[in-house]
Design an enzyme around this catalytic site. Structure first.
Site, PDB file in Angstrom:
ATOM      1  N   LYS A  28     -12.360   7.869 -21.620  1.00 14.60           N
ATOM      2  CA  LYS A  28     -12.969   6.694 -22.256  1.00 14.60           C
ATOM      3  C   LYS A  28     -14.482   6.870 -22.367  1.00 14.60           C
ATOM      4  O   LYS A  28     -15.101   6.436 -23.353  1.00 14.60           O
ATOM      5  CB  LYS A  28     -12.641   5.437 -21.440  1.00 14.60           C
ATOM      6  CG  LYS A  28     -13.266   4.144 -21.989  1.00 14.60           C
ATOM      7  CD  LYS A  28     -12.849   3.859 -23.420  1.00 14.60           C
ATOM      8  CE  LYS A  28     -13.087   2.433 -23.872  1.00 14.60           C
ATOM      9  NZ  LYS A  28     -14.416   1.900 -23.632  1.00 14.60           N
ATOM     10  N   GLU A  38     -18.186   7.214 -30.202  1.00 15.03           N
ATOM     11  CA  GLU A  38     -18.426   5.935 -30.877  1.00 15.03           C
ATOM     12  C   GLU A  38     -19.913   5.747 -31.186  1.00 15.03           C
ATOM     13  O   GLU A  38     -20.283   5.301 -32.282  1.00 15.03           O
ATOM     14  CB  GLU A  38     -17.908   4.818 -29.977  1.00 15.03           C
ATOM     15  CG  GLU A  38     -18.179   3.404 -30.425  1.00 15.03           C
ATOM     16  CD  GLU A  38     -17.856   2.439 -29.304  1.00 15.03           C
ATOM     17  OE1 GLU A  38     -18.790   1.765 -28.820  1.00 15.03           O
ATOM     18  OE2 GLU A  38     -16.683   2.373 -28.903  1.00 15.03           O
TER      19      GLU A  38
END
Length: 298
Positions: free
Chosen positions: A168, A175
């Site tokens: 993550k 991102e």
């Protein structure tokens, strides 16, 4: 039955909709009331929550990284027993998750770290889940993961303890880079005065790129929504960072892996104290669209 220690209401609602029994605790009365209204069972403390669960128990903690998570886990390690599972679905640093797994293993309790993506939209479309932990514990939680995830996938058992939060962390670094590229690209379009590309035109361009182009993505979908939002012009281009981008760059430095796009995006957020940069206003709007992150407005 799954106990959700101070659990996010959207994830609880998705579990309840999938037929799971949910027992929850939150320090806020409103969150507990919302859980009860949706069919869950609200408890007054973590101790009460643990007592309400049949063994072997599963407790999912959904809290911001840092002291508040550690305090909850410190309490749970004393309340739970052999065969129980603790899931940390927050954005903890993966090295902390590795250490926590060892601490729980000393009590014969499994610790599963889950990186969760999907933001505010996850309740409707499902959450991307990146999981770290022992095979048996992850297999036992599979019905929960299947309910929380999208119908077409979105789940990966990334490896042993810490692997879920590590994955993550890297996801969030990517991102950063993607949002940076969109912000810079639309800023360049807006700067071409000879073409008169106002925000309405930029929204139309974003809309056209969503179909058939190599840069289509969910973030582009959200950029289209942001550009069509009447409040966009009032957004201050102050772009915060939640920590995972920093961890990604720091980890890359330690491993000697070059990540110039991620590092540049992180450093640009530091430079976003200039509130009028177009690209920073768009990135701030994107973060609000997918995660509900707060906006600074004029």
């Amino acid at each position: 039955m799954v106990g959700l220690g101070r659990m996010g209401s959207n994830m609880a609602e998705r579990l309840l909709g999938g037929g799971h029994e949910v027992v929850g605790f939150d320090i806020g009365a409103e969150a507990l009331a919302a859980l009860t209204e949706r069919g869950g069972i609200g408890m007054g403390s973590l101790a009460d929550l643990v007592d309400a669960l049949p063994t072997p128990r599963t407790v999912w903690v959904m809290l911001p990284a840092g002291t508040i998570t550690q305090d909850a886990l410190n309490e749970l390690v004393e309340l739970l027993g052999p065969g129980d599972i603790v899931v940390d679905g927050g954005n903890a640093k993966y090295t902390e998750s590795q250490a926590r797994a060892v601490a729980f293993a000393d009590r014969d309790i499994d610790f599963v770290d889950v990186g969760v993506s999907g933001g505010l939209w996850g309740r409707e479309y499902g959450y991307g889940l990146m999981v770290g932990g022992h095979d048996a514990a992850v297999a036992r939680l599979q019905p929960v993961f299947e309910t929380l995830g999208p119908s077409d996938g979105g789940f990966v058992h990334a490896g042993p303890s810490g692997a879920g939060h590590f994955t993550k962390m890297v996801h969030n670094g990517i991102e950063y880079g993607l949002m940076q590229a969109y912000g810079e690209g639309f800023a360049l379009l807006a700067a071409a005065d000879e073409f008169g590309m106002d925000r309405e035109k930029l929204g139309a361009i974003a809309e056209s790129w969503r179909t058939g182009t190599v840069i289509r993505s969910w973030l582009l979908d959200l950029a289209t929504l942001a550009l069509k939002d009447a409040s966009f012009d009032g957004i201050v281009g102050y772009v915060d960072d939640s920590g995972e981008g920093r961890w990604t760059v720091q980890d890359a430095v330690e491993r000697g892996v070059p990540v110039p796009a991620m590092a540049g995006a992180l450093f640009d957020r530091f430079a976003s104290r200039d509130p009028n940069l177009f690209k920073n206003r768009l990135i701030a709007a994107l973060r609000n669209q997918f995660g509900g992150h707060s906006l600074k407005v004029e």
